[in-house]
Scaffold this active site. Structure first.
Site, mmCIF file in Angstrom:
data_model
loop_
_atom_site.group_PDB
_atom_site.id
_atom_site.type_symbol
_atom_site.label_atom_id
_atom_site.label_comp_id
_atom_site.label_asym_id
_atom_site.label_seq_id
_atom_site.Cartn_x
_atom_site.Cartn_y
_atom_site.Cartn_z
ATOM 1 N N GLU A 56 0.810 -1.224 0.000
ATOM 2 C CA GLU A 56 0.000 0.000 0.000
ATOM 3 C C GLU A 56 0.843 1.273 0.000
ATOM 4 O O GLU A 56 0.406 2.306 -0.498
ATOM 5 C CB GLU A 56 -0.955 0.007 1.195
ATOM 6 C CG GLU A 56 -2.100 -1.002 1.081
ATOM 7 C CD GLU A 56 -1.767 -2.374 1.630
ATOM 8 O OE1 GLU A 56 -0.578 -2.643 1.906
ATOM 9 O OE2 GLU A 56 -2.692 -3.195 1.787
ATOM 10 N N PHE A 118 -11.597 -7.206 13.627
ATOM 11 C CA PHE A 118 -10.523 -7.686 12.761
ATOM 12 C C PHE A 118 -10.171 -6.614 11.720
ATOM 13 O O PHE A 118 -11.051 -6.064 11.076
ATOM 14 C CB PHE A 118 -10.946 -8.979 12.061
ATOM 15 C CG PHE A 118 -9.917 -9.476 11.082
ATOM 16 C CD1 PHE A 118 -8.668 -9.907 11.527
ATOM 17 C CD2 PHE A 118 -10.178 -9.488 9.720
ATOM 18 C CE1 PHE A 118 -7.713 -10.345 10.628
ATOM 19 C CE2 PHE A 118 -9.223 -9.921 8.813
ATOM 20 C CZ PHE A 118 -7.989 -10.354 9.271
ATOM 21 N N GLN A 119 -8.904 -6.359 11.567
ATOM 22 C CA GLN A 119 -8.382 -5.332 10.650
ATOM 23 C C GLN A 119 -8.980 -3.955 10.923
ATOM 24 O O GLN A 119 -9.176 -3.164 10.002
ATOM 25 C CB GLN A 119 -8.556 -5.744 9.184
ATOM 26 C CG GLN A 119 -7.673 -6.935 8.828
ATOM 27 C CD GLN A 119 -7.489 -7.139 7.334
ATOM 28 O OE1 GLN A 119 -8.379 -6.847 6.548
ATOM 29 N NE2 GLN A 119 -6.335 -7.665 6.949
ATOM 30 N N LYS A 168 -17.604 -0.430 5.886
ATOM 31 C CA LYS A 168 -18.110 -1.375 4.895
ATOM 32 C C LYS A 168 -19.624 -1.267 4.716
ATOM 33 O O LYS A 168 -20.136 -1.416 3.599
ATOM 34 C CB LYS A 168 -17.724 -2.799 5.314
ATOM 35 C CG LYS A 168 -17.925 -3.811 4.210
ATOM 36 C CD LYS A 168 -17.289 -5.153 4.547
ATOM 37 C CE LYS A 168 -17.415 -6.111 3.372
ATOM 38 N NZ LYS A 168 -16.800 -7.421 3.669
ATOM 39 N N MET A 489 24.692 8.157 1.667
ATOM 40 C CA MET A 489 24.628 9.414 2.407
ATOM 41 C C MET A 489 24.907 9.173 3.892
ATOM 42 O O MET A 489 25.542 9.994 4.555
ATOM 43 C CB MET A 489 23.271 10.092 2.206
ATOM 44 C CG MET A 489 23.242 11.542 2.617
ATOM 45 S SD MET A 489 24.454 12.558 1.737
ATOM 46 C CE MET A 489 23.483 13.154 0.350
#
Lengths: 593, 172
Positions: A56, A118-119, A168, A489
């Site tokens: 993502e 959940f999630q 949802k 760097m």
């Protein structure tokens, strides 16, 4: 009753209708439980294309690349919980660099919010400081309005990322579509028109200047291509030298003789000394970042400062300015040009000529100089690799993205941009792993263009999974790795600031990048010595497939010039090509990053 | 003039008119904590009949430049309608309310009551061993009263924080 009003479509379908109304053609995303209704709706239409990324974070960077190279809003779709948290780095990146993004996140159904489902993650809570604004849609009747509003907020004023969290049940339940509101937002009304009195004051100041300098930034890019054209016109009218921040490269042509190169920590000698010695500084769309200013109390001493910025909070934040102009950079430049032409005062052209003579002396120092040996088997200097890349691709008007580190600075110094929107880099946040997904987004927007991610061997591994996305969509992105087997760097700072103790900066156990490319259905090339370099670049740009070019470069090379943290512009360290005239690094500087 | 010049800290009373939507207070507080600004007091409540707008009053402190930054940062929040630094934009009134519980007996109890009267604090609850006073006024008046109550059995305080408004016809 009217049938149109009674048959509301599902929230997911209403969402897609709103996206279409906002002109969305592409979404970068990754599915999951909470966003399944949106994916189902996407499946049943053809107007919006979905690009399946492999992580993502990459979805957001891809949307940034898309947005930065087109001027449109980039759109991201991810699921709840880990989908949203993975996107956070990308959101902060877009926030810091003012990139317009709309990020749609799934959320657990409204009745489960707060139950540790959940999630589930508190996405609006987590991203409140990571976005320009965010929304949680709690009522179906608000859905379309919020989506339209998200686009308005993302693209207007100082652009930035806006997140819409979508439970949802809101996606499943019927939601009536509404058109975008007319007449603007209730509370959010960014100022774009500059104050004419300030414009006149600025013009008087620039006309009276003996040593003017233009310091331009990403605001010019965000104000659109016309802003870049107006900048050229205004610079020509005034005869002033122009320097640019990292984010502003390309807004003013690098090939224009008035261009001094980039300024700041790794800026050119002439740019930084012009900033230090100017009497009038004209900041156009830049924000006096610490990488630009160096030590604040030694920044351009004795100069008068004019600052054009669309965000009033950028004014007097780090540096106090004499003439603040709040507004869009293009509108401000138009107004400055008009006011300049109306103003009858004469410029001191002889003082300006003196100023240019001083600048030419600084420029003659050739602070980006490096020495490349052309003996057979000689090691490739990273600067030379970028220089050749530029020389061999300049006719193609390539789009360049970068990761973060030495290779990024060398790209900024040695790849010369003549047009805006061709340069995509993570400036404010400094996100390693930005370049490959950003290049994907650019290539989606410009399918026939040459898109090159200039990378380091460490950064590229941070989002290497996106090779899968390149393969799936046959995106011929070129990944040009300056492989010095170090987080360069970090190694450079350890050498200069930490007694050469190279703690954890060696890139051990690297993959074979050629085989890695091949395993992802791409072309793998390698150049280990100078005699192989041009051939590899030529083969890379000739290929119509994704390519990883693994360029082995001198592992000891440092990026110069360098203004150490806590030092002033006139205390810059030049490279080994020059006599040492560096100021030491102060203790104060050590604690700065 | 160049970098930020060292300046005296001053107190500022800032009124913010905001859209009454969820998360707006968290946005304001997150801005203060994220950028390291002080909050000395903060109050918030809906102020319009339809409850669509709320007013937040923040007492903060900083240099003039920091306070200008705070105003600019608040103003760029999407649900913010207007930001006003009442302490700089003309005379204003600032009041807060405190509920003060004092527990004691004998002379101390009488003295507490006498002082409460002098400060025009109202007794809103009393037992044979305690009072609850209600006192409204400027912050320094409340502070002064609390200082006096401390040796007299001050047991508990609940303060609202400052609500403020401009004098005269000026509105936010």
């Amino acid at each position: 009753m009217n049938a149109v009003n009674t048959t509301a479509t599902s929230g997911a379908e209403t969402l897609l209708r709103a996206l279409k109304a906002q002109g969305v053609e592409v979404i970068f995303g990754y599915p999951g439980g909470a966003v399944l209704p949106i994916y189902d709706a996407l499946f049943q239409q053809n107007a919006i294309r979905h690009i399946l990324v492999r992580h993502e974070q990459a979805a957001v960077h891809a949307a940034e690349g898309y947005a930065r190279s087109t001027g449109k809003v980039g759109v991201v779709l991810v699921t709840s919980g880990p989908g949203a948290t993975n996107a956070v780095t990308g959101l902060v990146d877009a926030l810091m660099d003012s990139i317009p993004i709309v990020c749609l996140t799934g959320q657990v159904p409204t009745h489960l919010i707060g139950n540790d489902a959940f999630q589930e993650a508190d996405t609006t809570g987590i991203t409140r400081q990571a976005t320009k604004h965010n929304y949680l849609v709690k009522r179906s009747e608000d859905l379309a309005r919020i989506v339209h509003e998200a686009f308005l907020v993302a693209r207007t004023g100082r652009p930035g990322p806006v997140l819409v969290d979508l439970p949802k049940d809101i996606l499943i339940n019927p939601a009536l579509y509404t058109e975008p509101a007319t007449g603007g937002h209730r509370s959010y009304r960014p100022r774009t028109e500059p104050d004419p009195a300030r414009i006149a004051e600025a013009v008087r100041m620039i006309k009276a200047a003996k040593r003017p300098v233009f310091y331009t930034g990403g605001g010019i890019i965000n104000a659109g291509p016309q802003a870049a054209e107006l900048l050229i016109e205004f610079a020509q009218l005034t005869g002033a030298p122009v320097t640019s921040t990292l984010m502003g490269l390309g807004a003013f042509p690098a090939s224009n003789p008035a261009f001094l190169g980039m300024l700041g920590m790794h800026g050119t000698y002439e740019a930084n000394l012009a900033m230090h010695g100017c009497d009038v500084m004209v900041n156009l769309g830049a924000r006096f970042d610490d990488r630009v200013t160096g030590r604040l109390n030694a920044f351009a001493p004795g100069s008068k400062k004019i600052q054009v910025d669309i965000d009033p909070s950028n004014i007097n934040k780090n540096i106090v300015v004499d003439v603040p102009i709040v507004g869009d950079a293009a509108l401000a430049l138009r107004a400055l040009i008009d006011a300049w032409k109306r103003d009858t005062a004469r410029q001191d052209r002889s003082a300006l000529a003196d100023w240019w003579r001083r600048i030419e002396v600084w420029r003659a120092k050739d602070s980006l100089k490096f020495t490349q040996s052309f003996k057979k088997g000689a090691t490739i200097k990273p600067q030379h690799a970028i220089k050749r890349l530029w020389e061999m691709t300049r006719e193609r008007e390539a789009f360049i993205t970068t990761e973060v580190g030495q290779h990024q600075m060398w790209a900024a110094q040695h790849y010369r941009f003549d047009k805006p929107n061709r340069w995509m880099t993570s400036g404010g946040l400094g996100t390693m792993g930005y370049g490959l997904p950003a290049a994907m987004g650019v290539q989606i927007a410009h399918p026939d263009a040459l898109v090159i991610d200039i990378a380091g061997e460490a950064s590229i591994l941070m989002n290497i999974q996106e090779m899968g996305t390149l393969a799936q969509y046959r995106l011929p992105v070129k990944i040009f790795i300056l492989n010095n087997e170090y987080m360069g760097m970090v190694r450079q700072w350890q050498e200069l600031l930490h007694g050469g103790r190279y703690s954890e900066s060696y890139s051990a156990a690297l993959p074979d990048f050629v085989k890695l490319a091949e395993s992802f259905h791409a072309v793998g090339l390698r150049a280990s010595t100078i005699d192989e370099l041009d051939g590899v670049i030529a083969a890379m740009i000739a290929s119509d497939r994704p390519v990883i070019a693994d360029i082995h470069v001198d592992p000891k090379e440092n990026c110069f010039p360098m203004i150490p943290s806590g030092a002033a512009h006139n205390e810059m360290i030049l490279g080994p090509e020059h006599e040492s005239e560096a100021a030491g690094i102060t203790d104060e500087g050590l604690v700065l990053v | 003039m160049n970098a930020i010049v060292e300046q005296h800290l001053r107190s500022a009373t800032i009124s913010v008119l905001v859209e009454n939507e969820s998360g707006v207070l968290a946005r304001v507080i997150g801005l203060f904590s994220g950028r390291g600004y002080n909050i000395d007091s903060l109050t918030v409540a809906p102020v319009e009949d339809d409850r669509r707008k709320s007013r937040i009053t923040i007492v903060t402190s900083g240099t003039d430049l920091v306070i200008e930054q705070i105003k600019a940062q608040l103003d760029r929040l999407v649900p913010v309608y207007r930001v006003s630094d009442l302490s700089r934009e003309g005379p204003h009134l600032a009041r807060e309310l405190a509920l003060i519980k004092v527990i004691g007996a004998g002379d101390k109890r009488l003295e507490a009551l006498r002082l409460a009267d002098a400060f025009r604090a109202r007794v809103i609850d009393a037992t044979t061993e305690s009072f609850v006073f209600e006192l409204t006024g400027a912050t320094d008046k409340l502070d002064a009263f609390l200082d006096l109550m401390r040796p007299l059995g001050l047991a508990e305080v609940s303060r609202t924080g400052v609500a403020a408004i401009a004098r005269g016809t000026r509105t936010i």
